[in-house]
Design an enzyme around this catalytic site. Structure first.
Site, PDB file in Angstrom:
ATOM      1  N   GLU A  37       0.821  -1.206   0.000  1.00  0.00           N
ATOM      2  CA  GLU A  37       0.000   0.000   0.000  1.00  0.00           C
ATOM      3  C   GLU A  37       0.861   1.265   0.000  1.00  0.00           C
ATOM      4  O   GLU A  37       0.550   2.238  -0.679  1.00  0.00           O
ATOM      5  CB  GLU A  37      -0.951   0.004   1.198  1.00  0.00           C
ATOM      6  CG  GLU A  37      -2.068  -1.021   1.106  1.00  0.00           C
ATOM      7  CD  GLU A  37      -2.965  -0.811  -0.102  1.00  0.00           C
ATOM      8  OE1 GLU A  37      -3.014   0.309  -0.636  1.00  0.00           O
ATOM      9  OE2 GLU A  37      -3.615  -1.784  -0.532  1.00  0.00           O
ATOM     10  N   TYR A 120      -6.676   6.762   3.625  1.00  0.00           N
ATOM     11  CA  TYR A 120      -6.845   5.660   2.676  1.00  0.00           C
ATOM     12  C   TYR A 120      -6.070   4.420   3.116  1.00  0.00           C
ATOM     13  O   TYR A 120      -6.603   3.308   3.162  1.00  0.00           O
ATOM     14  CB  TYR A 120      -6.409   6.052   1.250  1.00  0.00           C
ATOM     15  CG  TYR A 120      -6.166   4.804   0.447  1.00  0.00           C
ATOM     16  CD1 TYR A 120      -7.239   4.058  -0.025  1.00  0.00           C
ATOM     17  CD2 TYR A 120      -4.875   4.298   0.259  1.00  0.00           C
ATOM     18  CE1 TYR A 120      -7.045   2.859  -0.679  1.00  0.00           C
ATOM     19  CE2 TYR A 120      -4.672   3.111  -0.391  1.00  0.00           C
ATOM     20  CZ  TYR A 120      -5.755   2.388  -0.862  1.00  0.00           C
ATOM     21  OH  TYR A 120      -5.558   1.188  -1.486  1.00  0.00           O
ATOM     22  N   ASP A 138      -9.971   5.661  -2.737  1.00  0.00           N
ATOM     23  CA  ASP A 138      -8.739   6.077  -3.397  1.00  0.00           C
ATOM     24  C   ASP A 138      -9.109   6.740  -4.727  1.00  0.00           C
ATOM     25  O   ASP A 138     -10.283   6.947  -5.028  1.00  0.00           O
ATOM     26  CB  ASP A 138      -7.824   4.869  -3.629  1.00  0.00           C
ATOM     27  CG  ASP A 138      -8.308   4.049  -4.797  1.00  0.00           C
ATOM     28  OD1 ASP A 138      -9.541   3.941  -4.970  1.00  0.00           O
ATOM     29  OD2 ASP A 138      -7.484   3.519  -5.554  1.00  0.00           O
ATOM     30  N   CYS A 200     -16.270   1.209 -21.279  1.00  0.00           N
ATOM     31  CA  CYS A 200     -17.649   1.043 -20.814  1.00  0.00           C
ATOM     32  C   CYS A 200     -18.285  -0.241 -21.355  1.00  0.00           C
ATOM     33  O   CYS A 200     -19.190  -0.804 -20.732  1.00  0.00           O
ATOM     34  CB  CYS A 200     -18.487   2.262 -21.195  1.00  0.00           C
ATOM     35  SG  CYS A 200     -17.876   3.818 -20.485  1.00  0.00           S
TER      36      CYS A 200
END
Length: 291
Positions: A37, A120, A138, A200
Site C-alpha cells: 500500500e 486511505y 482512493d 464502458c
DNA sequence: TAAGCGTGGCC
DNA sequence: TGGCCAAGCTT
C-alpha cells in the site's frame, strides 16, 4: 446493501477479472500488504511489483527492516519515486517492532497514527489485511463513484465529505463482503473505469452509470493537474539522491554539484533533503544516505 | 487548504 | 511532443 444489483455485479466481475497480485494472495502477511500500500501511493502497479518482491525477500517482517539503518530503505526504494515514503515505511517498521510487538496493528486509529499512513492506507490495511469494514476511497474509487453515482467524468481535485458519505453509504453491511467490495471497486476503476479511455463496453454496471446514461458529458470543471516536473526542485532532489543511492560510500560535494548547474537551486534542494532526513551531511564534508 | 513531493509510460 | 496520469501523505 450487500445484495443490491450494483455491488453484486461488481463483486461478480471481480471474481473473474481480478489481477493475480501477490499481495492479494491468501498467504500474504499484513506486513506485506502494508508495504504494498505504501509503494502503491501514486505509483503504478507494474513498477511496484518487482520492488515489492525484492523488498519482501530482504525484509520479510517489520523487525527485519527495523534493524537496518533508514538509508538502506532509501537505497532499496531505488526509483519508485517519493523517497520520503521509504523513510516513513522504515519508521513504521520501527514503531511496529517497538510498540506493537512486531505485529501490524489491526485497529484503524492505530494504523492512522503510524508515519506515512493516512486515511486511505489505514482503511486499506484494516480491510485487506484484517477483513474489516471500512470505506475505501482512493483515486480509482473516487472516479468510479463520480461517474456512476454523481454523473460527472472526474471527481473534484480534493476529496469532499460528500464523497466520504457516499462511499460509506454504499458499503455492504457484512465485513467480509465490504472488504471484497472495496478491492473490487478499486480494480474496476483501475482496469475498466479508467481516467482517459474508460472501457464502458466491458463494465458490469454500465447500465446503471449516471455519467454514461447522461451521454458522457464532457468534463467542464477547473483544470485538474499542473504537475510540471522539469526544472523543479523535485527533479534536482531526484538527481542528488540518485548519486547517493548509486554509491556504496559517502560522496564528496563535487559529485553532487555535478548534477545541476544552478547552484542556488541545487543548494536549496540539498538542504531540503537533509531537512527531510533523506541525506546525512557527514563531519568530513561528505554526504551519505542516513545511518 | 493548497502546495510540495519522484518517476516513468502513454497517447 | 508534452501534458496527463498512477492504490496519497504531510504541513
Amino acid at each position: 446493501m450487500s445484495d443490491n444489483p450494483y455491488s453484486t455485479a461488481v463483486l461478480a466481475w471481480y471474481e473473474t477479472n481480478a489481477r493475480d497480485l501477490p499481495w492479494r494472495r491468501p498467504e500474504a502477511s499484513a506486513w506485506s500488504i502494508l508495504v504494498s500500500e505504501i509503494m502503491l501511493q501514486q505509483t503504478p502497479v507494474v513498477r511496484v511489483l518487482p520492488a515489492w518482491e525484492a523488498w519482501m525477500e530482504r525484509w520479510p517482517t517489520p523487525a527485519h527492516l527495523a534493524k537496518e539503518p533508514s538509508g538502506e530503505a532509501v537505497r532499496m526504494w531505488n526509483r519508485l519515486g517519493y523517497p520520503r515514503r521509504a523513510l516513513r515505511l522504515h519508521a513504521c517498521a520501527v514503531a511496529i517492532t517497538e510498540e506493537h510487538d512486531g505485529e501490524v496493528p489491526d485497529d484503524h486509529a492505530t494504523l492512522l497514527s503510524l508515519p506515512g499512513i493516512g486515511a486511505y492506507t489505514a482503511a486499506a490495511v484494516a480491510s485487506f489485511a484484517h477483513g474489516q469494514r471500512h470505506a475505501i476511497l482512493d483515486t480509482n474509487v473516487r472516479r468510479v463513484l463520480a461517474r456512476t453515482e454523481t454523473g460527472i467524468e472526474y471527481p473534484p481535485k480534493t476529496q469532499t465529505k460528500a464523497e466520504t458519505a457516499l462511499a460509506e453509504a454504499l458499503l455492504p453491511p457484512t465485513a467480509s463482503v465490504a472488504a471484497r467490495w472495496g478491492v473490487a471497486v478499486m480494480e474496476l476503476g483501475a482496469l475498466v473505469c479508467t481516467a482517459r479511455s474508460p472501457r464502458c463496453a466491458d463494465c458490469p454496471i454500465a447500465g446503471q452509470c449516471a455519467w454514461k446514461l447522461a451521454g458522457k458529458p464532457a468534463y467542464d470543471g477547473p483544470p485538474r493537474r499542473g504537475q510540471t516536473y522539469a526544472g523543479t526542485d523535485r527533479q534536482v532532489r531526484g538527481k542528488l539522491l540518485a548519486v547517493l543511492r548509486a554509491s556504496p560510500e559517502p560522496v564528496v560535494k563535487d559529485a553532487l554539484d555535478a548534477v545541476w548547474d544552478d547552484g542556488v537551486q541545487r543548494e536549496r534542494a540539498l538542504d531540503a533533503l537533509v531537512s527531510d532526513g533523506l541525506v546525512d551531511p557527514l563531519d568530513d564534508g561528505r554526504y551519505a544516505l542516513p545511518g
